[in-house]
Design a protein around this motif. Structure first.
Motif, PDB file in Angstrom:
ATOM      1  N   GLN A 140      34.912   3.886 -32.270  1.00  0.00           N
ATOM      2  CA  GLN A 140      33.595   4.027 -31.637  1.00  0.00           C
ATOM      3  C   GLN A 140      33.621   5.158 -30.604  1.00  0.00           C
ATOM      4  N   PRO A 141      32.507   5.888 -30.451  1.00  0.00           N
ATOM      5  CA  PRO A 141      32.472   6.973 -29.456  1.00  0.00           C
ATOM      6  C   PRO A 141      32.797   6.462 -28.057  1.00  0.00           C
ATOM      7  N   SER A 142      33.678   7.166 -27.359  1.00  0.00           N
ATOM      8  CA  SER A 142      34.154   6.666 -26.064  1.00  0.00           C
ATOM      9  C   SER A 142      34.351   7.808 -25.072  1.00  0.00           C
ATOM     10  N   LEU A 143      34.072   7.491 -23.802  1.00  0.00           N
ATOM     11  CA  LEU A 143      34.291   8.415 -22.685  1.00  0.00           C
ATOM     12  C   LEU A 143      35.383   7.834 -21.804  1.00  0.00           C
ATOM     13  N   PHE A 144      36.407   8.647 -21.530  1.00  0.00           N
ATOM     14  CA  PHE A 144      37.518   8.213 -20.680  1.00  0.00           C
ATOM     15  C   PHE A 144      37.460   8.967 -19.357  1.00  0.00           C
ATOM     16  N   ILE A 145      37.478   8.209 -18.267  1.00  0.00           N
ATOM     17  CA  ILE A 145      37.507   8.780 -16.920  1.00  0.00           C
ATOM     18  C   ILE A 145      38.875   8.438 -16.349  1.00  0.00           C
ATOM     19  N   ILE A 146      39.733   9.457 -16.209  1.00  0.00           N
ATOM     20  CA  ILE A 146      41.164   9.230 -16.004  1.00  0.00           C
ATOM     21  C   ILE A 146      41.688  10.017 -14.808  1.00  0.00           C
ATOM     22  N   ASP A 147      42.418   9.328 -13.949  1.00  0.00           N
ATOM     23  CA  ASP A 147      43.096  10.000 -12.839  1.00  0.00           C
ATOM     24  C   ASP A 147      44.222  10.878 -13.407  1.00  0.00           C
ATOM     25  N   ILE A 148      44.355  12.081 -12.881  1.00  0.00           N
ATOM     26  CA  ILE A 148      45.409  12.978 -13.365  1.00  0.00           C
ATOM     27  C   ILE A 148      46.788  12.437 -12.987  1.00  0.00           C
ATOM     28  N   GLU A 149      46.955  12.089 -11.715  1.00  0.00           N
ATOM     29  CA  GLU A 149      48.252  11.632 -11.228  1.00  0.00           C
ATOM     30  C   GLU A 149      48.292  10.106 -11.217  1.00  0.00           C
ATOM     31  N   LEU A 150      49.241   9.545 -11.951  1.00  0.00           N
ATOM     32  CA  LEU A 150      49.376   8.090 -12.038  1.00  0.00           C
ATOM     33  C   LEU A 150      50.827   7.721 -11.719  1.00  0.00           C
ATOM     34  N   PRO A 151      51.257   7.900 -10.473  1.00  0.00           N
ATOM     35  CA  PRO A 151      52.660   7.658 -10.112  1.00  0.00           C
ATOM     36  C   PRO A 151      53.048   6.197 -10.321  1.00  0.00           C
ATOM     37  N   GLY A 152      54.285   6.013 -10.793  1.00  0.00           N
ATOM     38  CA  GLY A 152      54.793   4.664 -10.987  1.00  0.00           C
ATOM     39  C   GLY A 152      54.522   4.090 -12.361  1.00  0.00           C
ATOM     40  N   PHE A 153      53.795   4.838 -13.194  1.00  0.00           N
ATOM     41  CA  PHE A 153      53.500   4.352 -14.535  1.00  0.00           C
ATOM     42  C   PHE A 153      54.193   5.231 -15.578  1.00  0.00           C
ATOM     43  N   SER A 154      54.108   4.811 -16.830  1.00  0.00           N
ATOM     44  CA  SER A 154      54.882   5.464 -17.892  1.00  0.00           C
ATOM     45  C   SER A 154      54.373   6.852 -18.254  1.00  0.00           C
ATOM     46  N   MET A 155      53.148   7.180 -17.877  1.00  0.00           N
ATOM     47  CA  MET A 155      52.600   8.503 -18.192  1.00  0.00           C
ATOM     48  C   MET A 155      51.526   8.875 -17.176  1.00  0.00           C
ATOM     49  N   ASP A 156      51.245  10.169 -17.077  1.00  0.00           N
ATOM     50  CA  ASP A 156      50.169  10.610 -16.202  1.00  0.00           C
ATOM     51  C   ASP A 156      48.891  10.753 -17.029  1.00  0.00           C
ATOM     52  N   GLY A 157      47.830  11.240 -16.384  1.00  0.00           N
ATOM     53  CA  GLY A 157      46.551  11.344 -17.069  1.00  0.00           C
ATOM     54  C   GLY A 157      46.566  12.281 -18.254  1.00  0.00           C
ATOM     55  N   PHE A 158      47.252  13.426 -18.122  1.00  0.00           N
ATOM     56  CA  PHE A 158      47.342  14.371 -19.230  1.00  0.00           C
ATOM     57  C   PHE A 158      48.049  13.741 -20.427  1.00  0.00           C
ATOM     58  N   GLN A 159      49.139  13.038 -20.171  1.00  0.00           N
ATOM     59  CA  GLN A 159      49.893  12.410 -21.255  1.00  0.00           C
ATOM     60  C   GLN A 159      49.096  11.303 -21.926  1.00  0.00           C
ATOM     61  N   LEU A 160      48.311  10.568 -21.152  1.00  0.00           N
ATOM     62  CA  LEU A 160      47.454   9.535 -21.734  1.00  0.00           C
ATOM     63  C   LEU A 160      46.442  10.161 -22.687  1.00  0.00           C
ATOM     64  N   VAL A 161      45.817  11.250 -22.269  1.00  0.00           N
ATOM     65  CA  VAL A 161      44.841  11.910 -23.126  1.00  0.00           C
ATOM     66  C   VAL A 161      45.498  12.430 -24.400  1.00  0.00           C
ATOM     67  N   GLN A 162      46.680  13.016 -24.271  1.00  0.00           N
ATOM     68  CA  GLN A 162      47.381  13.512 -25.457  1.00  0.00           C
ATOM     69  C   GLN A 162      47.689  12.381 -26.435  1.00  0.00           C
ATOM     70  N   LYS A 163      48.051  11.220 -25.913  1.00  0.00           N
ATOM     71  CA  LYS A 163      48.327  10.062 -26.767  1.00  0.00           C
ATOM     72  C   LYS A 163      47.041   9.565 -27.429  1.00  0.00           C
ATOM     73  N   LEU A 164      45.957   9.519 -26.677  1.00  0.00           N
ATOM     74  CA  LEU A 164      44.675   9.098 -27.243  1.00  0.00           C
ATOM     75  C   LEU A 164      44.212  10.061 -28.337  1.00  0.00           C
ATOM     76  N   GLU A 165      44.484  11.350 -28.160  1.00  0.00           N
ATOM     77  CA  GLU A 165      44.047  12.349 -29.130  1.00  0.00           C
ATOM     78  C   GLU A 165      44.704  12.170 -30.496  1.00  0.00           C
ATOM     79  N   GLU A 166      45.864  11.537 -30.536  1.00  0.00           N
ATOM     80  CA  GLU A 166      46.547  11.328 -31.813  1.00  0.00           C
ATOM     81  C   GLU A 166      45.737  10.450 -32.756  1.00  0.00           C
TER      82      GLU A 166
END
Length: 252
Positions: free
Chosen positions: A54-80
């Motif tokens: 379904q069409p979706s909009l993601f509003i994502i913080d760039i810096e996500l310290p303490g987690f497995s990925m940052d905002g850029f990496q999350l977007v790259q994973k979603l793009e797959e």
């Protein structure tokens, strides 16, 4: 309906943007809903996979310290997933704001998290204006007819949606190419050079015989010189072109 996902690691800011987004959608009667507000990007990703295509909009913080990925990496994973997703980045550092457009992704906008924003209970005029522009751009893209290329034979003319083309390869021994898309395969009497000119910058020549879609690259094995594409396709990369392909992967 557009599903909205929020990923912000700071609890106070998460609650602030949750309120702002929900109020904006309700007050402006947008065909959207906030379906996920998470601190952990893994949770955001899992929520998105449950929603699916379904069409979706993601509003994502760039810096996500303490987690497995940052905002850029999350977007790259979603793009797959190749789903119809749009992205807005949140950042506390204005110098990072313009960096988001270095990535070859569907980045709609960015929001700088100014301290004064979090002292207000109502939806600020600045946020309203930004969200108006964001939803306006998404609606334009949703209503825009898909770009096509047209191929002909003796009896028919076929329009192929460019975004669905995964790669194009020469047919051995013939002045023809075969176009591999998510829907079907097509053969047309054109050269690789002609197809490279027709398809433009969203595609990259990886050998004298093959062009691949940048959007459909899943990963590249530099040692074996193989590009792994969506739908399980694999294409060999020539020594001459491997560095250029790797550069494309660095900015995705």
């Amino acid at each position: 309906m557009i599903n909205v996902f929020l990923c912000e690691d700071e609890e106070m800011q998460l609650e602030y943007f949750r309120y702002q987004i929900s109020q904006y959608i309700e007050e402006n009667q947008k065909d959207a809903r906030l379906v996920s507000a998470r601190r952990d990007p893994e949770d955001t990703y899992n929520d998105a996979m449950k929603i699916g295509s379904q069409p979706s909009l993601f509003i994502i913080d760039i810096e996500l310290p303490g987690f497995s990925m940052d905002g850029f990496q999350l977007v790259q994973k979603l793009e797959e997933s190749r789903f119809p997703y749009w992205y807005v980045f949140l950042t506390a550092k204005s110098e990072l704001a313009y960096k988001v457009f270095d990535y070859r992704l569907r980045i709609v906008d960015y929001l700088v998290k100014k301290p004064e924003l979090f002292q207000k209970n109502e939806v600020s005029e600045e946020v309203i204006n930004r969200f108006n522009a964001i939803f306006e751009q998404i609606e334009k893209e949703r209503n825009k007819p898909p770009e096509r290329i047209w191929i002909s034979d003796k009896t028919s003319r076929t329009g192929i949606i460019v975004d669905q083309i995964i790669y194009v390869q020469t047919v051995k021994g013939k002045h023809s190419v075969e176009i591999y898309s998510t829907e079907n395969n097509y053969i047309t009497r054109k050269s690789i050079k002609e197809m490279e000119e027709i398809l433009g910058n969203d595609f990259i020549l990886i050998s004298n015989f093959c062009i691949i879609s940048k959007k459909h690259i899943k990963k590249v094995d530099a040692a074996k010189r193989i590009a792994y594409l969506t739908n399980g396709y694999e294409c060999g990369i020539s020594r001459r072109h491997i560095q250029e392909v790797l550069k494309i992967c660095e900015v995705r």
